[in-house]
Design a protein around this motif. Structure first.
Motif, mmCIF file in Angstrom:
data_model
loop_
_atom_site.group_PDB
_atom_site.id
_atom_site.type_symbol
_atom_site.label_atom_id
_atom_site.label_comp_id
_atom_site.label_asym_id
_atom_site.label_seq_id
_atom_site.Cartn_x
_atom_site.Cartn_y
_atom_site.Cartn_z
ATOM 1 N N THR A 169 18.214 -62.290 -24.573
ATOM 2 C CA THR A 169 18.269 -61.958 -25.874
ATOM 3 C C THR A 169 17.715 -62.656 -27.073
ATOM 4 O O THR A 169 18.237 -62.535 -28.206
ATOM 5 N N THR A 170 16.900 -63.321 -26.680
ATOM 6 C CA THR A 170 16.486 -64.360 -27.679
ATOM 7 C C THR A 170 15.384 -63.517 -28.473
ATOM 8 O O THR A 170 14.851 -62.522 -28.204
ATOM 9 N N ASN A 171 15.027 -64.170 -29.753
ATOM 10 C CA ASN A 171 14.094 -63.328 -30.802
ATOM 11 C C ASN A 171 12.647 -63.559 -30.238
ATOM 12 O O ASN A 171 11.840 -62.885 -30.961
ATOM 13 N N ASP A 172 12.189 -64.464 -29.333
ATOM 14 C CA ASP A 172 10.869 -64.747 -29.094
ATOM 15 C C ASP A 172 10.391 -63.917 -27.937
ATOM 16 O O ASP A 172 9.191 -64.230 -27.325
ATOM 17 N N GLU A 173 10.815 -62.730 -27.458
ATOM 18 C CA GLU A 173 10.091 -61.982 -26.393
ATOM 19 C C GLU A 173 9.113 -60.873 -26.979
ATOM 20 O O GLU A 173 9.399 -60.235 -27.982
ATOM 21 N N ALA A 174 8.044 -60.977 -26.355
ATOM 22 C CA ALA A 174 7.064 -60.019 -26.632
ATOM 23 C C ALA A 174 7.428 -58.576 -25.900
ATOM 24 O O ALA A 174 7.262 -57.716 -26.479
ATOM 25 N N ILE A 175 7.434 -58.817 -24.592
ATOM 26 C CA ILE A 175 7.500 -57.523 -23.772
ATOM 27 C C ILE A 175 8.788 -57.784 -23.004
ATOM 28 O O ILE A 175 8.852 -58.885 -22.260
ATOM 29 N N GLU A 176 9.468 -56.726 -22.708
ATOM 30 C CA GLU A 176 10.750 -56.758 -21.630
ATOM 31 C C GLU A 176 10.431 -55.681 -20.803
ATOM 32 O O GLU A 176 10.374 -54.536 -21.304
ATOM 33 N N ILE A 177 10.592 -55.888 -19.862
ATOM 34 C CA ILE A 177 10.458 -54.618 -18.814
ATOM 35 C C ILE A 177 11.786 -54.657 -17.842
ATOM 36 O O ILE A 177 12.300 -55.488 -17.458
ATOM 37 N N LYS A 178 12.482 -53.421 -18.081
ATOM 38 C CA LYS A 178 13.765 -53.447 -17.499
ATOM 39 C C LYS A 178 13.672 -52.427 -16.323
ATOM 40 O O LYS A 178 13.425 -51.152 -16.318
ATOM 41 N N ASN A 179 13.813 -52.859 -14.969
ATOM 42 C CA ASN A 179 13.878 -51.955 -13.803
ATOM 43 C C ASN A 179 12.866 -51.050 -13.655
ATOM 44 O O ASN A 179 13.242 -49.745 -13.335
ATOM 45 N N ALA A 180 11.671 -51.499 -13.899
ATOM 46 C CA ALA A 180 10.508 -50.224 -13.996
ATOM 47 C C ALA A 180 10.352 -49.915 -12.543
ATOM 48 O O ALA A 180 10.166 -50.871 -11.307
ATOM 49 N N SER B 282 10.774 -44.401 -13.463
ATOM 50 C CA SER B 282 12.006 -44.872 -14.225
ATOM 51 C C SER B 282 11.801 -46.335 -14.839
ATOM 52 O O SER B 282 11.117 -47.036 -14.386
ATOM 53 N N GLY B 283 13.066 -46.560 -15.731
ATOM 54 C CA GLY B 283 12.897 -47.843 -16.122
ATOM 55 C C GLY B 283 12.359 -47.907 -17.554
ATOM 56 O O GLY B 283 11.671 -46.816 -17.965
ATOM 57 N N THR B 284 12.475 -48.952 -18.418
ATOM 58 C CA THR B 284 11.810 -48.954 -19.753
ATOM 59 C C THR B 284 10.982 -50.128 -19.892
ATOM 60 O O THR B 284 11.186 -51.270 -19.216
ATOM 61 N N ILE B 285 10.001 -50.087 -20.951
ATOM 62 C CA ILE B 285 9.060 -51.061 -21.182
ATOM 63 C C ILE B 285 9.493 -51.511 -22.728
ATOM 64 O O ILE B 285 9.393 -50.296 -23.615
ATOM 65 N N LEU B 286 9.998 -52.502 -23.178
ATOM 66 C CA LEU B 286 9.972 -52.699 -24.583
ATOM 67 C C LEU B 286 9.141 -53.866 -25.055
ATOM 68 O O LEU B 286 8.821 -54.476 -24.425
ATOM 69 N N LEU B 287 8.445 -53.302 -26.154
ATOM 70 C CA LEU B 287 7.474 -54.120 -26.982
ATOM 71 C C LEU B 287 8.339 -54.584 -28.395
ATOM 72 O O LEU B 287 8.385 -53.671 -29.005
ATOM 73 N N ASN B 288 8.486 -55.906 -28.468
ATOM 74 C CA ASN B 288 9.058 -56.177 -29.763
ATOM 75 C C ASN B 288 10.485 -55.539 -29.885
ATOM 76 O O ASN B 288 10.855 -54.911 -31.004
ATOM 77 N N LYS B 289 11.256 -55.102 -28.815
ATOM 78 C CA LYS B 289 12.530 -54.498 -28.515
ATOM 79 C C LYS B 289 12.452 -53.118 -28.934
ATOM 80 O O LYS B 289 13.249 -52.357 -28.898
ATOM 81 N N GLU B 290 11.116 -52.686 -28.880
ATOM 82 C CA GLU B 290 10.976 -51.027 -29.290
ATOM 83 C C GLU B 290 10.568 -50.435 -27.808
ATOM 84 O O GLU B 290 9.609 -50.727 -27.079
ATOM 85 N N ASP B 291 11.318 -49.230 -27.439
ATOM 86 C CA ASP B 291 10.925 -48.498 -26.225
ATOM 87 C C ASP B 291 9.388 -47.864 -26.519
ATOM 88 O O ASP B 291 9.289 -47.064 -27.204
ATOM 89 N N ILE B 292 8.482 -48.382 -25.690
ATOM 90 C CA ILE B 292 7.248 -47.950 -25.582
ATOM 91 C C ILE B 292 6.692 -47.210 -24.324
ATOM 92 O O ILE B 292 5.770 -46.499 -23.948
ATOM 93 N N SER B 293 7.928 -47.157 -23.397
ATOM 94 C CA SER B 293 7.576 -46.524 -22.132
ATOM 95 C C SER B 293 6.666 -45.207 -22.079
ATOM 96 O O SER B 293 5.974 -45.180 -21.176
ATOM 97 N N LEU B 294 6.874 -44.171 -22.949
ATOM 98 C CA LEU B 294 6.321 -43.012 -22.801
ATOM 99 C C LEU B 294 5.137 -42.866 -23.967
ATOM 100 O O LEU B 294 4.696 -41.672 -24.001
ATOM 101 N N LEU B 295 4.797 -43.963 -24.623
ATOM 102 C CA LEU B 295 3.838 -43.961 -25.587
ATOM 103 C C LEU B 295 2.428 -43.716 -25.001
ATOM 104 O O LEU B 295 2.372 -44.644 -24.018
ATOM 105 N N PRO B 296 1.318 -43.038 -25.437
ATOM 106 C CA PRO B 296 0.132 -43.227 -25.168
ATOM 107 C C PRO B 296 -0.580 -44.221 -25.402
ATOM 108 O O PRO B 296 -0.204 -44.977 -26.329
ATOM 109 N N PRO B 297 -1.582 -44.727 -24.682
ATOM 110 C CA PRO B 297 -2.216 -46.040 -24.857
ATOM 111 C C PRO B 297 -2.956 -46.161 -26.351
ATOM 112 O O PRO B 297 -2.594 -47.184 -26.999
ATOM 113 N N ASN B 298 -3.144 -45.009 -27.045
ATOM 114 C CA ASN B 298 -3.553 -45.244 -28.275
ATOM 115 C C ASN B 298 -2.641 -45.479 -29.265
ATOM 116 O O ASN B 298 -2.944 -45.551 -30.596
#
Lengths: 318, 359
Positions: free
Chosen positions: B2-13, B64-80
């Protein structure tokens, strides 16, 4: 030793060049020889008849049929102009001009309609698995198996006043009177769209199939919306196929004969019917010849335009 | 975590491709990628590394699972809609646009003004040293140059994360080495997080801050290159990265007893390992060789083959246990041919050089 080898190498180079030159010369001769049959066909089947058509357009029509060998330019004038019956003044030949315009208009509409229906179809086929692609392409080509006349009469059966569509509409109570579809511009446009649709689908399919979908992903990745991706990436890359398809549809449409004859009746004449009329009932062969040449000129202009569009777009993006 | 320097976190993808038999392209993958890090996904083809990259890019969505970018869930966002750009394996440059047009594309899509786009394009061209080729088409430049354009195009919008899908695999060896250095330079100059996919272990070791080794849809181990090389957790990782000697050993109170009874001393850390049958790993360059003195307890082998590599020589031995064993010895100018095929040699191994594997 070195001298010797140098000498012989320069000599052998000379020899090689000579052999090359001779073989090239022979090559050129062979090429001409090989293309001779094609050239002969082009001369006897295209250039020759064309010359005869040009010649006939400057002759005087015979009383019943054929021509009288007297030179005149009257025919060419009557392609677009009309001499008044009483005072011999010249006015626009409205009958001809309206047929020209209808031909061009209906051909354009048909081209646009085949593109609207054809591009999604081609896209759909190109994105299937390679195995099912062949089945879809096969289905697209099935209409070619039956005669154009048969297919056109089938359309007539669909759209005539007592046809399938009108019967159905009346049966469900949507309309009391049959909707007049036969012998209208709609009937001709509809028929031609159906007949020429495969000629649009196939070339567009060919260019979509070659399209690297990684490029589409690349565009999405670079923040393009679906619409921007279509406009900036897919359409420019598919353009050659689209232009080929447009040429294949637009040009035969201009000279279409069977479809307007059957679905348009006597009212909705197109270029092809007008020409046929001159050689048949009209008994005016020179006018038929002149009209044929006019059609050719229009086709040429259209072709040059299409080619310009395709090469011009390429430059713009550069 | 839970440090502040993570760019991407992938949880149980989890990524499953339905079919006659379901394919688990990604099987419960969890991963954290730090900011400004050069992170490498390493594994053989079909291990799921590209799938993971495509999930981060947004071309595919996790089952299933989540992808976080700067702690924001982006799992279902389109590439653009993701501030993430990709350098594709075959570059995917737009063939109908010029080099400059390719680089400008992303910026135009973001709605930058014409002057902003123009100056950014020039800046990127300078960054990848391609100023002269601005008006060329992709088909008119070389593979290495296309590579640079692809990089410039992906870096131009200043993404938070740059994804690189085996970008060097199409280049020849010399160019590849050059681009490796170039990539490191770009990463430190731009300060952007790089996620790099490769199947080339050497590339991974030389370029990465951290490496995740993947196989069959799972991450087997991740850490910095040193850790991965010196302390692989299992046979697959050890084998995939570097050359390895595997021996079967019985762990007994801080010693590894080989099948012929030879005892090898273990380091302090390894003394904690419970007794029992284990595989041990010894890297070929961590073994010293000397002439056998004939003592019974010695760890000995007979030279069966010698392969000369210029910088070093590989000696293939047959141990008393019957196992094959390789030793890599660095060549020096004064060395003669001390060891010959058929000679019996004694092996000395530092206790830290023995790594006990988990499987």
């Amino acid at each position: 030793m070195t001298m010797n080898s140098n000498l012989s190498s320069s000599e052998s180079a000379k020899k090689a060049a000579e052999v090359e030159r001779l073989s090239q010369k022979k090559d050129v001769r062979n090429r001409w020889l090989l293309s001779l049959p094609a050239l002969a066909i082009i001369f006897f089947a295209a250039a020759g008849p064309l010359l005869i058509v040009i010649l006939y357009s400057f002759l005087t029509p015979g009383d019943y049929t054929g021509v009288i060998w007297t030179f005149t330019t009257e025919t060419w004038i009557s392609v677009v102009l009309e001499r008044d019956f009483f005072d011999e003044t010249l006015g626009w030949a409205d009958a001809h001009l309206s047929i020209f315009w209808r031909s061009i208009r209906l051909s354009l509409i048909t081209t646009i309609l085949t593109a609207i229906f054809g591009i999604p179809t081609a896209y759909f086929i190109a994105t299937r698995s390679p195995k099912s692609r062949n089945i879809w392409l096969f289905l697209i080509t099935i209409p070619f198996w039956s005669n154009l006349l048969v297919r056109t009469y089938a359309i007539q059966e669909l759209i005539r006043n007592k046809g399938v569509i009108n019967n159905f509409l009346q049966w469900i109570g949507l309309t009391n009177e049959p909707i007049e579809m036969m012998f209208t511009d709609f009937a001709v446009g509809f028929g031609m769209t159906y007949v020429y649709l495969p000629l649009m689908v196939l070339p567009v399919y060919a260019s979509i199939e070659k399209l690297d979908f990684k490029l589409v992903e690349g565009a999405y990745d670079l923040y393009a919306s679906r619409w921007q991706c279509l406009r900036r990436i897919i359409v420019p890359l598919v353009r050659p196929g689209l232009i080929a398809g447009s040429i294949l549809v637009f040009i035969p449409c201009l000279g279409a004969y069977v479809t307007p004859q059957i679905l348009g009746g006597g009212n909705q004449l197109m270029f092809g019917n007008l020409i046929a009329l001159q050689f048949g009932q009209g008994k005016n062969w020179p006018l038929g010849a002149a009209l044929s040449l006019t059609l050719m000129v229009i086709v040429m202009i259209a072709l040059v335009y299409f080619v310009k569009v395709s090469s011009g777009e390429n430059k713009k993006n550069g | 975590m839970t440090t502040n320097d993570e760019a991407i976190e992938i949880k149980n993808a989890l990524k499953v491709y339905k079919g006659d038999t379901d394919v688990y392209a990604l099987n419960d993958v969890s991963l954290m990628i730090k900011k400004n890090e050069f992170f490498t996904l390493l594994g053989p083809s079909g291990c799921g590394k590209t799938t993971l990259l495509r999930l981060i890019a947004g071309f595919e969505h996790p089952t299933s699972g989540t992808i976080l970018l700067n702690k924001e869930d982006i799992s279902l966002l389109p590439p653009n809609k993701r501030p993430v750009n990709t350098v594709f394996q075959n570059y995917a440059l737009f063939p109908h646009m010029t080099v400059g047009g390719n680089i400008a594309f992303g910026l135009e899509m973001l709605g930058w003004s014409k002057s902003e786009v123009a100056s950014a394009v020039d800046e990127m061209l300078e960054l990848v040293k391609m100023q002269d080729l601005k008006n060329r088409r992709p088909a008119e430049i070389s593979g290495g140059q296309q590579q640079r354009v692809a990089l410039a195009r992906a870096l131009a919008p200043k993404p938070q994360v740059l994804l690189l899908d085996e970008p060097l695999s199409a280049l020849d060896l010399k160019l590849r080495k050059q681009m490796q250095i170039e990539l490191k330079r770009l990463q430190s100059e731009t300060g952007i997080t790089f996620v790099f996919v490769t199947h080339d272990q050497e590339e991974a070791l030389t370029m990465s801050d951290r490496i995740a080794v993947m196989n069959e849809g799972k991450i087997l181990q991740y850490g910095n290159p040193r850790d991965i090389y010196h302390h692989p957790e299992n046979k697959f990782v050890a084998n995939f990265i570097g050359d390895s000697n595997f021996l079967l050993a019985d762990i007994q109170n801080g010693n590894a007893v080989l099948t012929d009874g030879t005892e090898l001393k273990l380091s302090k850390e390894n003394k904690q390992v419970s007794n029992g049958q284990k595989s041990i790993l010894i890297r070929p360059e961590h073994v010293q060789m000397s002439k056998a003195k004939g003592s019974k307890k010695a760890f000995e082998g007979k030279i069966s083959n010698i392969v000369y590599f210029g910088t070093d020589t590989h000696f293939h031995l047959e141990l008393k246990t019957g196992d094959d064993f390789t030793i890599r010895k660095q060549n020096t100018p004064n060395e003669g041919t001390d060891f010959e095929i058929g000679a019996v040699v004694e092996l000395t191994i530092d206790e830290n050089a023995i790594q006990i594997l988990n499987d």
